[in-house]
Each structure stands twice: as C-alpha cells, then as structure tokens.
Design a protein around this motif. Structure first.
Motif, PDB file in Angstrom:
ATOM      1  N   LEU A  16       0.821  -1.232   0.000  1.00 53.28           N
ATOM      2  CA  LEU A  16       0.000   0.000   0.000  1.00 53.28           C
ATOM      3  C   LEU A  16       0.847   1.271   0.000  1.00 53.28           C
ATOM      4  O   LEU A  16       0.367   2.340  -0.370  1.00 53.28           O
ATOM      5  N   MET A  17       2.099   1.148   0.435  1.00 58.00           N
ATOM      6  CA  MET A  17       2.982   2.334   0.486  1.00 58.00           C
ATOM      7  C   MET A  17       3.287   2.857  -0.911  1.00 58.00           C
ATOM      8  O   MET A  17       3.687   4.007  -1.065  1.00 58.00           O
ATOM      9  N   GLY A  18       3.156   1.971  -1.921  1.00 59.08           N
ATOM     10  CA  GLY A  18       3.585   2.366  -3.267  1.00 59.08           C
ATOM     11  C   GLY A  18       5.052   2.771  -3.218  1.00 59.08           C
ATOM     12  O   GLY A  18       5.866   2.075  -2.625  1.00 59.08           O
ATOM     13  N   ASP A  19       5.360   3.925  -3.794  1.00 60.50           N
ATOM     14  CA  ASP A  19       6.755   4.386  -3.775  1.00 60.50           C
ATOM     15  C   ASP A  19       7.061   5.249  -2.552  1.00 60.50           C
ATOM     16  O   ASP A  19       8.167   5.784  -2.422  1.00 60.50           O
ATOM     17  N   ASP A  20       6.080   5.399  -1.682  1.00 61.46           N
ATOM     18  CA  ASP A  20       6.312   6.207  -0.479  1.00 61.46           C
ATOM     19  C   ASP A  20       7.086   5.390   0.556  1.00 61.46           C
ATOM     20  O   ASP A  20       7.181   4.167   0.463  1.00 61.46           O
ATOM     21  N   ALA A  21       7.580   6.082   1.598  1.00 63.36           N
ATOM     22  CA  ALA A  21       8.378   5.394   2.620  1.00 63.36           C
ATOM     23  C   ALA A  21       7.496   4.796   3.705  1.00 63.36           C
ATOM     24  O   ALA A  21       7.942   3.975   4.513  1.00 63.36           O
ATOM     25  N   ILE A  29      -3.746   2.639  -3.692  1.00 63.29           N
ATOM     26  CA  ILE A  29      -4.984   2.087  -3.111  1.00 63.29           C
ATOM     27  C   ILE A  29      -6.135   2.170  -4.130  1.00 63.29           C
ATOM     28  O   ILE A  29      -6.949   1.248  -4.238  1.00 63.29           O
ATOM     29  N   VAL A  30      -6.156   3.228  -4.916  1.00 63.18           N
ATOM     30  CA  VAL A  30      -7.208   3.357  -5.949  1.00 63.18           C
ATOM     31  C   VAL A  30      -7.053   2.233  -6.977  1.00 63.18           C
ATOM     32  O   VAL A  30      -8.033   1.585  -7.365  1.00 63.18           O
ATOM     33  N   ARG A  31      -5.815   1.981  -7.378  1.00 62.83           N
ATOM     34  CA  ARG A  31      -5.583   0.920  -8.363  1.00 62.83           C
ATOM     35  C   ARG A  31      -6.010  -0.450  -7.806  1.00 62.83           C
ATOM     36  O   ARG A  31      -6.670  -1.230  -8.486  1.00 62.83           O
ATOM     37  N   MET A  32      -5.671  -0.703  -6.534  1.00 64.35           N
ATOM     38  CA  MET A  32      -6.072  -1.987  -5.915  1.00 64.35           C
ATOM     39  C   MET A  32      -7.586  -2.133  -5.919  1.00 64.35           C
ATOM     40  O   MET A  32      -8.136  -3.189  -6.241  1.00 64.35           O
ATOM     41  N   VAL A  33      -8.259  -1.057  -5.543  1.00 61.60           N
ATOM     42  CA  VAL A  33      -9.725  -1.094  -5.481  1.00 61.60           C
ATOM     43  C   VAL A  33     -10.325  -1.316  -6.872  1.00 61.60           C
ATOM     44  O   VAL A  33     -11.281  -2.093  -7.034  1.00 61.60           O
ATOM     45  N   GLN A  34      -9.758  -0.676  -7.867  1.00 63.47           N
ATOM     46  CA  GLN A  34     -10.305  -0.854  -9.228  1.00 63.47           C
ATOM     47  C   GLN A  34     -10.153  -2.294  -9.712  1.00 63.47           C
ATOM     48  O   GLN A  34     -11.016  -2.833 -10.393  1.00 63.47           O
ATOM     49  N   GLU A  35      -9.055  -2.917  -9.301  1.00 64.59           N
ATOM     50  CA  GLU A  35      -8.866  -4.338  -9.676  1.00 64.59           C
ATOM     51  C   GLU A  35      -9.916  -5.209  -8.977  1.00 64.59           C
ATOM     52  O   GLU A  35     -10.436  -6.162  -9.555  1.00 64.59           O
ATOM     53  N   ILE A  36     -10.225  -4.874  -7.722  1.00 64.62           N
ATOM     54  CA  ILE A  36     -11.241  -5.639  -6.984  1.00 64.62           C
ATOM     55  C   ILE A  36     -12.610  -5.406  -7.629  1.00 64.62           C
ATOM     56  O   ILE A  36     -13.412  -6.340  -7.802  1.00 64.62           O
ATOM     57  N   GLN A  37     -12.863  -4.158  -8.009  1.00 66.95           N
ATOM     58  CA  GLN A  37     -14.154  -3.831  -8.633  1.00 66.95           C
ATOM     59  C   GLN A  37     -14.386  -4.662  -9.907  1.00 66.95           C
ATOM     60  O   GLN A  37     -15.488  -5.130 -10.163  1.00 66.95           O
ATOM     61  N   GLU A  38     -13.305  -4.837 -10.663  1.00 64.78           N
ATOM     62  CA  GLU A  38     -13.419  -5.640 -11.896  1.00 64.78           C
ATOM     63  C   GLU A  38     -13.944  -7.037 -11.599  1.00 64.78           C
ATOM     64  O   GLU A  38     -14.770  -7.570 -12.335  1.00 64.78           O
ATOM     65  N   VAL A  39     -13.455  -7.650 -10.502  1.00 66.51           N
ATOM     66  CA  VAL A  39     -13.908  -9.029 -10.238  1.00 66.51           C
ATOM     67  C   VAL A  39     -15.288  -9.058  -9.594  1.00 66.51           C
ATOM     68  O   VAL A  39     -16.047 -10.000  -9.811  1.00 66.51           O
ATOM     69  N   THR A  40     -15.643  -8.014  -8.834  1.00 67.69           N
ATOM     70  CA  THR A  40     -17.020  -7.997  -8.293  1.00 67.69           C
ATOM     71  C   THR A  40     -18.017  -7.878  -9.447  1.00 67.69           C
ATOM     72  O   THR A  40     -19.114  -8.418  -9.381  1.00 67.69           O
TER      73      THR A  40
END
Ligand code: ATP
Ligand SMILES: O=c1ccn([C@@H]2O[C@H](COP(=O)(O)O)[C@@H](O)[C@H]2O)c(=O)[nH]1
Length: 236
Positions: A16-21, A29-40
């Motif tokens: 979830l940190m992505g490129d942050d420390a 987090i938006v990308r993760m959610v969009q991937e979940i939305q695709e399967v729902t």
C-alpha cells in the motif's frame, strides 16, 4: 465464467505504500480497489483481509524491547486503519463495502459477526475483515486463512510483492525458481516463508487452496479469478 464464486483476498499492507516510505499511497490504493471492482462485476463475492506492514508490525516493536503482545495489538490497529482506507476508497469508486473488526472498537467499525458477514457477501457487498484474528502472535495471513475457512471461500488469494512461491525468498536469492504449483506439505516442509506456517497448516487442514500472485501486475487478480495461469497454486 469466473472459476470461483466466493474468494478471500489477502492484500499486502506493505504494498500500500507504493513508492512512499510509509503509509498509504493514494494512487496505489485506488488501483487496488479498481482491480477488486473488476472481479465484483463478474459476480464474484469478495472478502478482503489487508495487512499492516506499511504502518506497523509487532515484530518491529518486539525487536526494540516493546512487550510483544502490545506491539501486536498496535499491528492489528494498523490493519484497522488500512481496512477503513480501503473501504472508503471502495465507496469513492461506487462500491459497497463493510468493515468488520476482530477487536471491539464499535464507535469506529462494526464487530466481526460471522452470519452478518455471510449476509453482506450474499448481498454483493465487499467485506473487509480488520484487526487480523484479534489475537497477538498471529499474522494477517493466518487471519485470511481463518476467515476464508469460516465464510466458505473457495480459495485464498494472496496478492503480494512477489509473483508466486519460490524455492527461496526471491528478494534475497537471485537463483530462486518459481513453482507453478506446490503442495501444502512441500511448502511447509521446505519452510517457504511467503506465508507463515500457521496459515499454511490451517488451509491444508481445511482443504482450502491458496494462490500467490503479484499485487503489482495489472489484471493479475482478474486472471486468477478467471482460472488463468498466474502465480503459484498451493494445494492439498
Ligand atoms: N519462498 C518464498 N517465495 C516467495 N516469497 C517469499 C519466499 N520466502 C519469503 N518470501 C517473501 O515473502 C514476502 C511476502 O510475504 P509477507 O507476508 O511478508 O508480505 P506482504 O504480503 O507484503 O504482507 P503484509 O500484509 O504483512 O505487508 C515476499 O515479499 C517475499 O520477499
Ligand atoms: O491476527 C493477527 C494479525 C496481525 N497481528 C499484528 O499485526 C501486524 C500486521 O499484520 P501483518 O500480517 O504483519 O501485515 C503483525 O505484524 C502483528 O503484529 C496480530 O498480532 N494478530
């Protein structure tokens, strides 16, 4: 047609940190959610457990002299923060999600009640299980195995920083090779640490398969749900 009707998705907290420390990277987090939305949208019932490694792990507190159980409770609270962020991002993306906590903090999030979780899933809501198992000395991998078994998920999908189970940790050993399938007994006997041994043992005993795949690879979750060749299957 999806290969699975109901899944338990374990998301890496650290990713979830992505490129942050530290913390939660918005785009990630938006990308993760969009991937979940695709399967729902395929009609798959989705329950989620998210880790806390982007905020706090009990082992880190323990290593600097903290009481380990206290440190583990801090880790569980970190997963509550991630779960709230995930559900809120789902709300922003037009999905309906419910967070259920294994630790009582009822002003913030509803408690985990199994029949209620099953009802939400049947209604097509995404259920996010927060605070791990509610007990110190465990991990969110074990929480994923536990909740996966409780809700009758057909498979546990571990979306993590590597693209499968390897003969050794691929981040440390460049010669490690990836398995496309491996049995629970072999994974446990070889002490492969992509999941903790408790999670492996629980899934093995409940005959609940696990798929390990990369959280960074776009479309991988959908491919896994469609039964396509992706990541590593851990089987009985
Ligand atoms: N045999 C192995 N095969 C694949 N990965 C392994 C293996 N042994 C160790 N690992 C490591 O396990 C890590 C994934 O497990 P871990 O649960 O620590 O991370 P996570 O999915 O990010 O969880 P968290 O939610 O706690 O942040 C991988 O990033 C990899 O470096
Ligand atoms: O059942 C559980 C689950 C988690 N913890 C603590 O939370 C952190 C974060 O979880 P990760 O699985 O490492 O992402 C973990 O390090 C533990 O300290 C727990 O105690 N019990």
């Amino acid at each position: 047609m999806p290969a699975h009707k109901r899944i338990l998705l374990k998301l890496s907290g650290e990713a979830l940190m992505g490129d942050d420390a530290y913390g939660i990277n918005r785009a990630t987090i938006v990308r993760m959610v969009q991937e979940i939305q695709e399967v729902t949208r395929l009609g798959v019932e989705v329950a989620v457990v998210i880790g806390g490694g982007n905020i706090f792990r009990g082992v880190a507190g323990g290593s600097v002299g903290m009481d380990r159980a206290t440190a583990d409770y801090m880790g569980m609270l970190a997963t509550v923060m991630n779960s709230l962020a995930l559900a809120d991002t789902m709300r922003q993306e037009g999905m309906t999600a419910r967070v259920m906590s294994a630790i009582a903090i009822e002003q913030v999030v509803e408690p985990y009640v199994r029949p209620k979780a099953l009802q939400y899933l049947e209604e097509g809501k995404v259920v996010v299980f927060a605070a791990g198992t509610g007990n110190p000395f465990f991990t969110t991998d074990t929480a994923a195995a536990l909740r996966g078994a409780e809700i009758g998920a057909e498979i546990v999908l571990k979306a993590t920083k590597v693209d499968g189970v390897y003969s050794a940790d691929p981040k440390k050993d460049p010669n490690a090779t990836r398995y496309s399938r491996i049995s629970f007994d072999e994974a446990i006997s070889k002490n492969l640490q992509v999941l903790d041994a408790t999670a492996f043992a629980l899934c093995r005993d409940q005959k609940l398969p696990i798929k390990v795949f990369s959280i960074f690879k776009a479309g991988a979750l959908k491919r896994v749900v469609m039964g396509e060749d992706e990541g590593t299957l851990v089987h009985v």
